[in-house]
Write a protein that holds these residues in place. Structure first.
Motif, short mmCIF file in Angstrom:
data_model
loop_
_atom_site.label_atom_id
_atom_site.label_comp_id
_atom_site.label_asym_id
_atom_site.label_seq_id
_atom_site.Cartn_x
_atom_site.Cartn_y
_atom_site.Cartn_z
N GLY A 147 0.81 -1.21 0.00
CA GLY A 147 0.00 0.00 0.00
C GLY A 147 0.84 1.25 0.00
N PHE A 148 1.93 1.25 0.77
CA PHE A 148 2.81 2.42 0.80
C PHE A 148 3.60 2.56 -0.49
CE2 PHE A 148 2.07 1.64 5.31
CZ PHE A 148 1.82 2.92 5.77
N VAL A 149 3.93 1.44 -1.12
CA VAL A 149 4.62 1.51 -2.42
C VAL A 149 3.73 2.16 -3.45
CG1 VAL A 149 5.56 0.12 -4.30
CG2 VAL A 149 6.13 -0.45 -1.94
N GLY A 150 2.45 1.74 -3.50
CA GLY A 150 1.52 2.36 -4.44
C GLY A 150 1.33 3.83 -4.17
N TRP A 151 1.27 4.20 -2.88
CA TRP A 151 1.12 5.62 -2.53
C TRP A 151 2.35 6.41 -2.98
CZ3 TRP A 151 4.19 8.27 1.15
CH2 TRP A 151 3.78 9.56 1.42
N ALA A 152 3.55 5.85 -2.78
CA ALA A 152 4.77 6.54 -3.17
C ALA A 152 4.85 6.73 -4.69
CB ALA A 152 6.00 5.77 -2.67
N ILE A 184 -4.31 13.03 1.27
CA ILE A 184 -5.51 12.22 1.50
C ILE A 184 -5.21 10.74 1.30
CG2 ILE A 184 -7.83 11.72 0.65
CD1 ILE A 184 -8.09 14.70 -0.02
N LEU A 185 -4.53 10.42 0.19
CA LEU A 185 -4.20 9.02 -0.06
C LEU A 185 -3.25 8.47 1.00
CD1 LEU A 185 -3.79 9.07 -3.95
CD2 LEU A 185 -5.67 8.09 -2.63
N GLY A 186 -2.33 9.31 1.47
CA GLY A 186 -1.42 8.87 2.52
C GLY A 186 -2.15 8.55 3.81
N PHE A 187 -3.13 9.40 4.16
CA PHE A 187 -3.93 9.13 5.37
C PHE A 187 -4.70 7.83 5.25
CE2 PHE A 187 -8.06 9.49 7.47
CZ PHE A 187 -7.65 9.60 8.80
N LEU A 188 -5.33 7.60 4.08
CA LEU A 188 -6.08 6.36 3.87
C LEU A 188 -5.18 5.13 3.90
CD1 LEU A 188 -8.58 7.52 1.07
CD2 LEU A 188 -9.02 7.25 3.53
N THR A 189 -3.97 5.29 3.37
CA THR A 189 -3.02 4.17 3.36
C THR A 189 -2.59 3.81 4.78
OG1 THR A 189 -2.21 4.84 1.17
CG2 THR A 189 -0.82 3.36 2.46
N VAL A 190 -2.31 4.82 5.58
CA VAL A 190 -1.93 4.57 6.98
C VAL A 190 -3.09 3.93 7.75
CG1 VAL A 190 -1.30 5.68 9.16
CG2 VAL A 190 -0.21 6.40 7.03
N LEU A 191 -4.31 4.43 7.52
CA LEU A 191 -5.48 3.88 8.20
C LEU A 191 -5.68 2.41 7.83
CD1 LEU A 191 -7.88 4.52 10.04
CD2 LEU A 191 -9.18 5.14 8.01
N LYS A 192 -5.51 2.09 6.54
CA LYS A 192 -5.65 0.70 6.11
C LYS A 192 -4.58 -0.18 6.73
CE LYS A 192 -5.93 -2.18 1.97
NZ LYS A 192 -5.87 -2.21 0.48
N ALA A 193 -3.36 0.34 6.84
CA ALA A 193 -2.28 -0.44 7.44
C ALA A 193 -2.56 -0.72 8.91
CB ALA A 193 -0.96 0.32 7.28
N ILE A 194 -3.11 0.26 9.62
CA ILE A 194 -3.45 0.06 11.04
C ILE A 194 -4.53 -1.00 11.19
CG2 ILE A 194 -4.47 1.17 13.06
CD1 ILE A 194 -3.09 3.76 12.19
N LYS A 195 -5.56 -0.94 10.34
CA LYS A 195 -6.64 -1.94 10.39
C LYS A 195 -6.09 -3.35 10.10
CE LYS A 195 -10.55 1.03 9.18
NZ LYS A 195 -11.64 1.27 8.21
#
Length: 206
Positions: A147-152, A184-195
């Motif tokens: 997810g972080f790779v896609g965001w980057a 926005i995408l970074g926030f969603l990515t972090v939230l998904k990683a936490i879940k």
């Protein structure tokens, strides 16, 4: 609290209460008061019921009214141990209960059909739980880093578009607009990683 010996409809019902209601519904089905479809619907509702009031609704139109039974009586005493199959609380008159009689055969067939229905519902519920568990495991096993790779990658792409637009524009570089989608995408990515991490811990503890 109860009034007049009638259980409070808001009180929680137990598994034994649900089983007693299902047995009563089987008896009424064998007596011809309920069809097999009605029995299946009410049986599912009985197992899903949370309170006495919900169970009472399943027998309102039947001779035994759950709402009129005292809580201490457990919604009616169980049938005697030596009673014939499907005897319940309603004695039959004028019907032979001799071994091999037509009535006994019909009761056996109805009982077998309802047992098959019950097993079918239980198997369906088990399959649903297995599919749900499989979905949870797939979500938990999903790689967090991807997810972080896609965001980057997306962030670099948007930044490159902004940079090229600034180089080719006569007015120079504008405000850094990619910050909004990147943030926005970074926030969603972090939230998904936490879940995902929380789900992994939950499944590991089971």
């Amino acid at each position: 609290m109860s009034q007049g010996g009638v259980p409070d409809p808001n009180l929680r019902a137990s598994d034994a209460d649900r089983e007693r209601i299902v047995e009563q519904l089987r008896q009424h089905t064998a007596d011809g008061r309920l069809t097999m479809d009605e029995f299946e619907q009410r049986m599912s509702a009985a197992y899903a019921a949370k309170t006495y009031g919900e169970l009472a609704q399943l027998t309102r139109d039947l001779p035994v009214d759950l709402g009129a039974r005292s809580r201490g009586a457990g919604f009616g005493p169980p049938p005697p141990q030596d009673a014939p199959p499907w005897s319940g609380s309603w004695p039959r008159t004028g019907v032979s209960d001799r071994p091999g009689s037509g009535n006994e055969i019909v009761d056996a067939l109805v009982g077998a059909a309802m047992t098959w229905k019950t097993q079918k519902i239980a198997a369906r519920e088990q399959l649903r739980q297995q599919r749900y568990q499989a979905r949870l495991e797939r979500r938990a096993n999903a790689p967090i880093a991807s997810g972080f790779v896609g965001w980057a990658v997306l962030s670099a792409l948007l930044t490159g578009i902004w940079f090229m637009a600034g180089v080719t524009s006569s007015s120079g570089f504008s405000d850094f607009w990619p910050i909004w989608p990147i943030g926005i995408l970074g926030f969603l990515t972090v939230l998904k990683a936490i879940k995902t991490a929380t789900l992994r811990r939950t499944l590991t503890r089971r």
